[in-house]
Scaffold this active site. Structure first.
Site, PDB file in Angstrom:
ATOM      1  N   TYR D 128       0.841  -1.209   0.000  1.00 51.14           N
ATOM      2  CA  TYR D 128       0.000   0.000   0.000  1.00 51.14           C
ATOM      3  C   TYR D 128       0.876   1.260   0.000  1.00 51.14           C
ATOM      4  O   TYR D 128       0.961   1.985  -0.967  1.00 51.14           O
ATOM      5  CB  TYR D 128      -0.900   0.004   1.237  1.00 51.14           C
ATOM      6  N   SER D 129       1.544   1.489   1.146  1.00 48.68           N
ATOM      7  CA  SER D 129       2.287   2.742   1.333  1.00 48.68           C
ATOM      8  C   SER D 129       3.442   2.871   0.353  1.00 48.68           C
ATOM      9  O   SER D 129       4.002   1.865  -0.114  1.00 48.68           O
ATOM     10  CB  SER D 129       2.883   2.796   2.739  1.00 48.68           C
ATOM     11  N   GLU D 244     -13.238  -4.063   7.719  1.00 48.70           N
ATOM     12  CA  GLU D 244     -12.603  -5.295   8.157  1.00 48.70           C
ATOM     13  C   GLU D 244     -11.550  -5.065   9.232  1.00 48.70           C
ATOM     14  O   GLU D 244     -10.709  -5.903   9.449  1.00 48.70           O
ATOM     15  CB  GLU D 244     -12.010  -6.025   6.939  1.00 48.70           C
ATOM     16  N   SER D 378      -2.797   7.094  10.530  1.00 44.40           N
ATOM     17  CA  SER D 378      -2.226   7.671  11.752  1.00 44.40           C
ATOM     18  C   SER D 378      -3.332   8.261  12.623  1.00 44.40           C
ATOM     19  O   SER D 378      -4.424   8.563  12.144  1.00 44.40           O
ATOM     20  CB  SER D 378      -1.236   8.776  11.390  1.00 44.40           C
ATOM     21  N   GLU D 380      -3.588  11.085  13.687  1.00 41.69           N
ATOM     22  CA  GLU D 380      -3.975  12.422  13.197  1.00 41.69           C
ATOM     23  C   GLU D 380      -5.045  12.285  12.108  1.00 41.69           C
ATOM     24  O   GLU D 380      -6.015  13.048  12.081  1.00 41.69           O
ATOM     25  CB  GLU D 380      -2.748  13.158  12.636  1.00 41.69           C
TER      26      GLU D 380
END
Lengths: 359, 393, 359, 393
Positions: D128-129, D244, D378, D380
Site C-alpha cells: 500500500y504505502s 474489516e 495515523s 492524526e
C-alpha cells in the site's frame, strides 16, 4: 450483552428530559440554583410524581428501580439539564435507609421521601475529614435510652432543604447512623447550583438507626459517586454539543473557527473522553450490586474527574470570552463539571482508595 | 553566565522592598492576599502612593514622568509587588495608552493626557474587542465617520475591563471600509461622558463584574482625538501588543500563588494527615514548581535579550503561553486542595476552622483566571505566531 | 545577570562541536555506540587533548573548569552529537576523586583521567537498588589492612571501557568508596549508545578511599544528573530542529505537512518545553555548588524527564514511519532521549527525592 | 442494559479457552509471554493449528471456509488468544485479502486463492504505502500499465510488514494518471517470484526487522490478477479500512500487557519496597486501568452496534486512537518500571536476579509500538475523520 436501556427506563428518561426542558429551563435553573434553599418545592413534587425518586429505590424497599442503571438514567438527565434539586442527598439517604430497612420506620421514611413529603440529607464529612471516613470526629453519646450528638459536619448535599437529616457519628461500635436536627446550619451553593450545608451538633438529641454502619455508609457513598458520574456524563455531553455548535457558527478570519484543525483535534479528544466516561459509568452501574462495586466506582469517578476537567477547561478555551459569561449557559455547565470533581472524593482521592483496596 | 542580579539591581530590589514595607497599607495587602476584589478607591490610593514615589509609570521614559527603568528593573519591581500582595497597576492608561501617546501622540496630546494619567485625573479603559472581532481583531466593525471637525462613532465594543470605573476609553475604530481590513483602522480617544455611549456590565461565571460592553450610537468626538494618522490604528495596536507587554509571564503572581498553595497544603487535612504529606497531591505541586522555576529563568533570559536591545520576538508568545498555563495550574491545585469546601463563588464558601481567609476565593480565582489564556491574544493565536516564526525560511 | 557564556567556554563549545561534527558523524557514532566496549580510544584521546575532560575538573583539582556551567557546555555538545563516549562515568569518578583530593593518589588519578591515560567509572547502583542509595547491599569487609568487597552492581556507566573502577559499598561507618577490579563483568549498551556494565565482586580485594562517603556520592550523582540534563537539552534541540526541517519538506495531500495547524501547535508545545528545559538546566548549573543544589538538580531532572519523553514521542509521531527507522538519525535521538530518563533516577524518582527533601 | 455475555457467548468463551489450553503449545505461549520475535515457522504452526480447528478465517463467512462469527465472537476469541499469549494471526491474507476477494474477487480468484490462504500455501503481504504516499495514500505513484494480457508495474512500496516471509503481495497501483488521484487506482495481486521485484529490509530503531521496501522494475503480471474492475482500487482499499478492521482497539493485547505490568510491579524493588507500593507509579497504573476498563466497554458498545447492523462510523477511529494510546502508555510504564535496567534493544538487556524474562523486551516493545499510532491511518488522520463527522451538517 445489551447496551440498550429497558423500555421502562427509556420512558422515565424521556419524560424526565421533557419535563426538565419544559419546566426547568436555564432561567428557572439559575433562579433556583443560587438562592437558598436552592430548591423548588413545586418542581420537586412534580418530579416525585413523575417517579424520579422511586426510580432510585429497589422494589423490595418500596420503589420501582434502584439499580445502577436506574440511577444512571435519572442522574444523566439531571446533569443534562444542570438541575440543582437535592437528588444526591436524597439518594444517599434512601440508600442508607434501605440498608436498614428491617424496621417499619425506615420503610415509612422511604415512602415519605419517595412521595416528596419528606426531603432527606446525610451529614457525613467534616472540616478535617473532607473526603474520608477515617477521621470522623462527631461523637455519639448514649445516656440511658437517649443518644446525643456533638460535632461539626460539612458538605451535606441537600442539607438546606432537608426535613430529615441522617448523621454519621462515632460510637463505641464504630461509625453509627443517627437522625437529628442540627443546632446550627449554614446553607450555601458551593458546588455551584444545588444546596450544601455545614451543620453543628451540640449535645443534640438523636435517634439511633445503627451503631455500626460503616459498610452501609461506604455503599451509600459509592451509590452517590455513581450518580455523580452519570450526572457528569449528561453535563459533559450537552457541553460538548454546545461547543461543537459554537465552533460551527463562530466566525473569525472570515471562516468558521470549526475549520481550524488544531481546534478540531482538541474537540475530538474531548469527544473521545466523553465516550469513555459514558462507558466506565455503564460498567460501574452494572457492578453496583456486586462485590467489586467499590473498585469499579472508584475507577469511574477517577476517569470522570479527569474527563470533567478536560471538557470544562477545553470548552471554555474553545469558546473564548463568551464561555466565561454568566449569561451563556455553557459557562454554568463547565463550572458544574469542575465543582463536581470536588464531591465525594476527587480524582486523586479515588486513586488513593484504589491503592488501598489493592494492598 | 551569571544568574545573580548586579549589585545595582540588588540595591534596587532592596529599595523596592523597603518602599513596599513602609508604603503599602496593611488593608491593601490583606485584600491582595485574599484575592479580594479591589474597589476603585483602593486602586486609586495605590496609584497615588506610587505616583508620589515617582514609580507609577514603569514603562515610560523619564522625560515624560516615567521611571525609565530597564526591563530587569521592571521585572524586579513587579515581582516584589506581587509577593507583597500589592494591587496591580491598572494597565490601561499607564502601560497601554501612555506608551502609545509617547510613540504616536501629538505633543499636545502628550502634554494634556500623560500628566492626567499620572495624577489619576482620568481613568482610561480599552475599546478593542467586539462581539465579532476577538482573535480576529482586524475584522472590527465599529465605524468612525468624519463629519467636519468630528468623528461620528457607531458600533459596539466588548470585554472592556473595569470600564465601570472609567472616564475615558481608547478605541480601535474603522475609518475605511475598503481594502485589507487592517488598513482602515484608526486609534481614537473618547470621553465616556459624550452623549450616545452606554456601558453595560457583563457578569462572569464566578459572579464577578470585571468586564463590560460599550455601545456607541452617533457618538461625536473631536477630530483632534485621533492618535497618529487616520488608518494607522493597526500599526499602533501591534506596537502595543509586541512592545509594551511588560510582565507577560506573570512570574511574580505565579510565585506568590505558589507560596500560598504550599502554605495551604500545611493547613488542610486529608485522611488524618496534612495535604503536604500526600504524595499524589505534592507530586503535582513539585512538578509545577519545576515549571515555574524554569519559567523564571526563561523570563530572565528574555529580559536580558530585551535589555541587550533584541527585538521582542516569538519568545514573548512562549512566555504568554507558559506563564498563563502555570498560573492556571496553580489556581487549579489550590482549588482542588479544598476538596468539598471549595466554592464556585465567594459568597458560597463555607468558612470553618482551619481554612485560611483566601480559601474563600479559591475557585472563583480559578474560574476568573481561565481568562488568562484567552485574552491579550489567546494562547492559540500565540501558537500560530510562534509556528510562523519557527517554520519560516 | 548575564546569560552569555564566557569566551573560554564558547571556544570549548565551538571546538567540541566542530570536532564532533567533523570526526564523529552519525555513521561513526552508530559503529561505536552499539559494539562493546562502546568507546573509541582514538577519539577519546583527541577529545582529552581538546580539553573536554579537564573542563570537568576544578582548578584546585588540576583542571580548568568544573563548575555547573562547564559541565553544561560539554554535555550539551555531547548530546547534540549523540556522542556515546563514557563521559558520564568519567565525570562521576572525577567528582568523587576531587571530593577526596587530600591524598596525592587522588591528584594523580585525576590527572591520569584528564589526560586520557586512565578511564574511570563508578559502580553505585544494584539490582534491587536501581535508583536509591538506601538499599545498597554490596558489603565492604576489613581484615587487617586489607579490604574486600562482595556484591552485585548494575548500571555502571562507562564500565565496559573503564580501567579504574570506583565502587560504593557498605561499611560500619555508612557508605564507603573503594577502588576494585570486578570478578565478573557484563558489558551492554542498554541506555542506547554508550556502555553500561553489571559487575560482580566476590571477596574482591579493594583499596579504601573513604569509609563514609554518602554526602560525596550524593554530590557526584547530582553532578551526573546535571550532565544528563545538559545532554538532553542538546539532544532535544537537534531533534526539534530535525523535526521542523522534516515537516517543512514532507509533502502529503499536495502541501507540506508543516502547513497543518494541528501539527504546528504540537511543534510549538515541544519547542516551549525545550526552552524551559534549557532554562532549568542553567538554573541547576548555577546552583551546583550551593547548598540547595540537590533540590534544583532534582527539579531540573524532573522537568527534563518530562520534556525528553514529550519531544521524543511527538517527534516520532510527527515524522511518521521514517522516524522509526534505524537509518534516519532522528530515531536515535528520540531513542536516546527516552533512555536518558532511566539514568540516575527518572522523573518520578526526582519527585520522590524532592518530597523527601521538603519533609 | 446487560453487560454480561449471553449463555451462548459464555459457552463460546469456554470453548475457546479449552481449545487454547489444549492446542497452544507451551513454546509458542512462552514466546508470546516474553514478547519475543516469532519465526515464520512459529506463525505457520499456529495458523495450521487454527485451520485444523476451522478457526483461522475469523472474518470470512462459512461458505468460504470461514468461521462466520459475530463481531462479539471475534472479540471473545481475540481477547482469549491475547491473554493466553497466543501468536497474532498474520492478517494480510486472512483479514485483508480474504475479505476483499470475497467481496470483489472473481469466482476463479476465490476458488484458487482462498483455500491456499487457509492451508498456508501462500503467505501474503501488503503493498500500500509508498515513500511519498503515507497518510496521503491516494497520491501513490507505482504505475501499472496494461500491455496486452499483462500489466507492467514500476515503482516502490514501503512499510511492507513481514514481507521477508511472503510469497505474494497485493498492491494498490496507479492505472490512470489523470483525474482525481483516487480514481485511477487498481488492486492487483503479484507473485513475488516474478522477475523485477526486489525486497529490502528496513531496520527499525529498536533493531528489529519487521518491515521492508519493495522495488518493482518492469514487473509483468497477468491481467487476470486484477481484483475487481480497473480503477476500482480506492473503493476496495476503503472497504478494507472501514469494514474489516477487526480488533482495532486491541483490548485483548492491552489486557494482557496490563496484567504483565501489574505483575512486574510486584517483582521490581525501588527504595526498599516493591514498586507495587510506590504511590506515584501505581497512580499511573490505576488511572490507566480506568482508561482500559472504559475502552473495554466502549469496544463492546461498538461491537453491539456492529452486531445490530449499524454501519461502522467514526467510532472505529475513536477506538483506534484510544486503543493505541492506552497500549503505548502501558508499554511506557512497563519500560519505565525497569529503571536503569531497561534496554533499548533486547540484546543490550542485562539479566539479573528478580527480573522476569519479558523484561528483556520492555523498551524494544515500547519503541516498536510507537508504530501503533502511526500505521493503519495515523491517529492524526483518525482525528480528521472524527472531526469531519462531528462537524458535518
Amino acid at each position: 450483552m445489551d447496551f440498550n436501556i429497558t423500555d421502562d427506563r427509556r420512558m422515565l428518561s424521556e419524560s424526565l428530559r421533557r419535563y426538565l426542558s419544559d419546566q426547568y429551563n436555564a432561567e428557572t435553573r439559575n433562579s433556583v440554583a443560587y438562592v437558598a434553599p436552592y430548591h423548588s418545592p413545586k418542581h420537586w413534587q412534580e418530579m416525585a410524581e413523575l417517579g424520579v425518586l422511586s426510580a432510585l429505590v429497589k422494589e423490595e424497599d418500596g420503589g420501582f428501580g434502584g439499580t445502577g442503571f436506574d440511577i444512571n438514567v435519572v442522574f444523566e438527565e439531571l446533569g443534562r439539564a444542570l438541575c440543582p434539586e437535592p437528588f444526591l442527598g436524597s439518594l444517599l439517604a434512601l440508600q442508607l435507609l434501605a440498608s436498614f430497612n428491617t424496621s417499619k420506620d425506615a420503610n415509612k421514611e422511604i415512602a415519605a421521601i419517595v412521595s416528596g413529603e419528606q426531603l432527606a440529607a446525610v451529614a457525613i464529612y467534616e472540616p478535617h475529614a473532607p473526603d474520608s471516613l477515617s477521621d470522623i470526629a462527631t461523637q455519639a453519646t448514649q445516656a440511658g435510652e437517649q443518644w446525643t450528638l456533638t460535632g461539626e459536619k460539612t458538605a451535606v448535599y441537600g442539607g438546606p432543604s432537608a426535613t430529615l437529616i441522617l448523621v454519621v457519628a462515632q460510637t463505641a461500635d464504630g461509625l453509627g447512623l443517627f437522625i437529628a436536627e442540627p443546632s446550627a446550619q449554614v446553607a450555601k451553593a458551593n458546588i455551584d447550583g444545588g444546596g450544601t450545608s455545614s451543620m453543628s451538633f451540640n449535645n443534640t438529641a438523636a435517634t439511633c438507626i445503627a451503631t455500626s454502619a460503616q459498610a452501609e455508609i461506604e455503599k451509600a457513598l459509592d451509590t452517590g459517586r455513581l450518580a455523580l458520574c452519570a450526572e457528569a456524563v449528561g453535563t459533559a455531553d450537552v457541553l460538548l454539543e454546545m461547543t461543537i455548535e459554537y465552533l460551527k457558527q463562530r466566525q473569525q478570519f472570515g471562516v468558521v473557527i470549526a475549520s481550524f484543525q488544531a481546534l478540531q483535534h482538541r474537540l475530538v479528544d474531548m469527544a473521545a473522553e466523553v465516550v469513555q466516561a459514558r462507558s466506565i459509568t455503564v460498567l460501574a452501574a452494572a457492578k453496583l450490586d456486586e462485590e467489586d462495586a467499590s473498585r469499579h466506582v472508584a475507577l469511574a469517578k477517577n476517569l470522570i474527574g479527569r474527563m470533567a476537567t478536560l471538557v470544562a477547561e477545553e470548552s471554555t478555551q474553545l469558546h473564548g470570552g463568551i464561555g466565561m459569561t454568566w449569561e451563556y449557559s455553557g459557562s454554568h455547565y463547565s463550572k458544574r463539571l469542575i465543582m463536581l470533581d470536588h464531591q465525594l472524593g476527587d480524582r486523586f482521592n479515588q486513586v488513593n482508595r484504589l491503592l488501598k483496596m489493592a494492598s | 553566565m551569571d544568574l545573580s542580579f548586579t549589585t545595582e539591581e540588588q540595591a534596587f530590589r532592596d529599595e523596592v522592598r523597603s518602599f513596599l514595607d513602609t508604603s503599602l497599607t496593611p488593608e491593601l495587602a490583606a485584600k491582595g492576599a485574599a484575592n479580594l476584589e479591589l474597589t476603585k478607591t483602593d486602586m486609586e490610593q495605590w496609584h497615588a502612593l506610587l505616583n508620589a514615589k515617582g514609580w507609577l509609570a514603569v514603562t515610560w521614559p523619564v522625560e515624560h514622568g516615567g521611571t525609565g527603568w530597564t526591563a530587569v528593573q521592571r521585572h524586579i519591581f513587579e515581582e516584589e509587588c506581587a509577593i507583597a500582595n500589592a494591587p496591580r497597576i491598572v494597565p490601561f492608561g499607564l502601560n497601554m495608552l501612555g506608551p502609545v501617546l509617547i510613540k504616536f501622540g501629538s505633543e499636545a496630546q502628550q502634554a494634556e493626557i500623560l500628566p492626567r494619567i499620572l495624577n489619576g485625573d482620568d481613568w482610561w479603559c480599552q475599546g478593542y474587542s467586539e462581539p465579532g472581532a476577538g482573535s480576529d481583531l482586524a475584522s472590527l466593525k465599529t465605524r468612525a465617520v468624519r463629519d467636519g471637525d468630528e468623528y461620528v462613532i457607531n458600533g459596539q465594543k466588548t470585554w472592556t475591563t473595569l470600564g465601570q470605573h472609567a472616564d475615558k476609553i481608547f478605541c480601535l475604530v474603522r475609518t475605511l471600509a475598503e481594502g485589507k481590513p487592517q488598513r482602515g483602522i484608526s486609534f481614537v480617544l473618547v470621553d465616556l461622558a459624550t452623549p450616545g455611549i452606554e456601558m453595560r456590565p457583563i457578569k462572569l461565571l464566578e459572579g464577578g463584574h470585571e468586564v463590560n460592553e460599550v455601545f456607541f450610537t452617533d457618538v461625536r468626538v473631536p477630530a483632534g482625538n485621533l492618535v497618529g494618522e487616520e488608518n494607522q490604528g493597526w500599526t499602533i495596536a501591534k506596537y502595543l501588543l509586541t512592545h509594551e507587554r511588560t510582565n507577560i509571564a506573570g512570574v511574580g503572581f505565579a510565585t506568590r500563588d505558589m507560596g500560598k498553595l504550599k502554605e495551604l497544603t500545611k493547613q488542610i487535612k486529608r485522611n488524618g494527615q496534612y495535604l503536604s504529606e500526600d504524595t499524589l497531591f505534592m507530586a503535582q505541586v513539585v512538578e509545577l514548581e519545576a515549571d515555574l522555576e524554569a519559567m523564571r529563568i526563561t523570563n530572565l533570559r528574555m529580559l536580558q535579550s530585551a535589555n541587550d536591545g533584541a527585538a521582542p520576538g516569538p519568545e514573548a508568545s512562549m512566555l504568554k503561553i507558559k506563564g498563563t498555563v502555570i498560573r492556571q495550574k496553580i489556581n487549579a491545585l489550590y482549588r482542588s486542595a479544598l476538596g468539598p469546601h471549595a466554592a464556585a463563588m465567594p459568597q458560597d464558601a463555607i468558612a470553618h476552622d482551619g481554612l485560611p481567609a483566601e480559601a474563600i476565593n479559591a475557585a472563583a480565582t480559578y474560574f476568573n483566571n481561565r481568562k488568562l489564556s484567552i485574552f491579550g491574544g489567546s494562547n492559540e493565536i500565540q501558537r500560530n505566531i510562534i509556528a510562523n516564526d519557527i517554520l519560516k525560511g
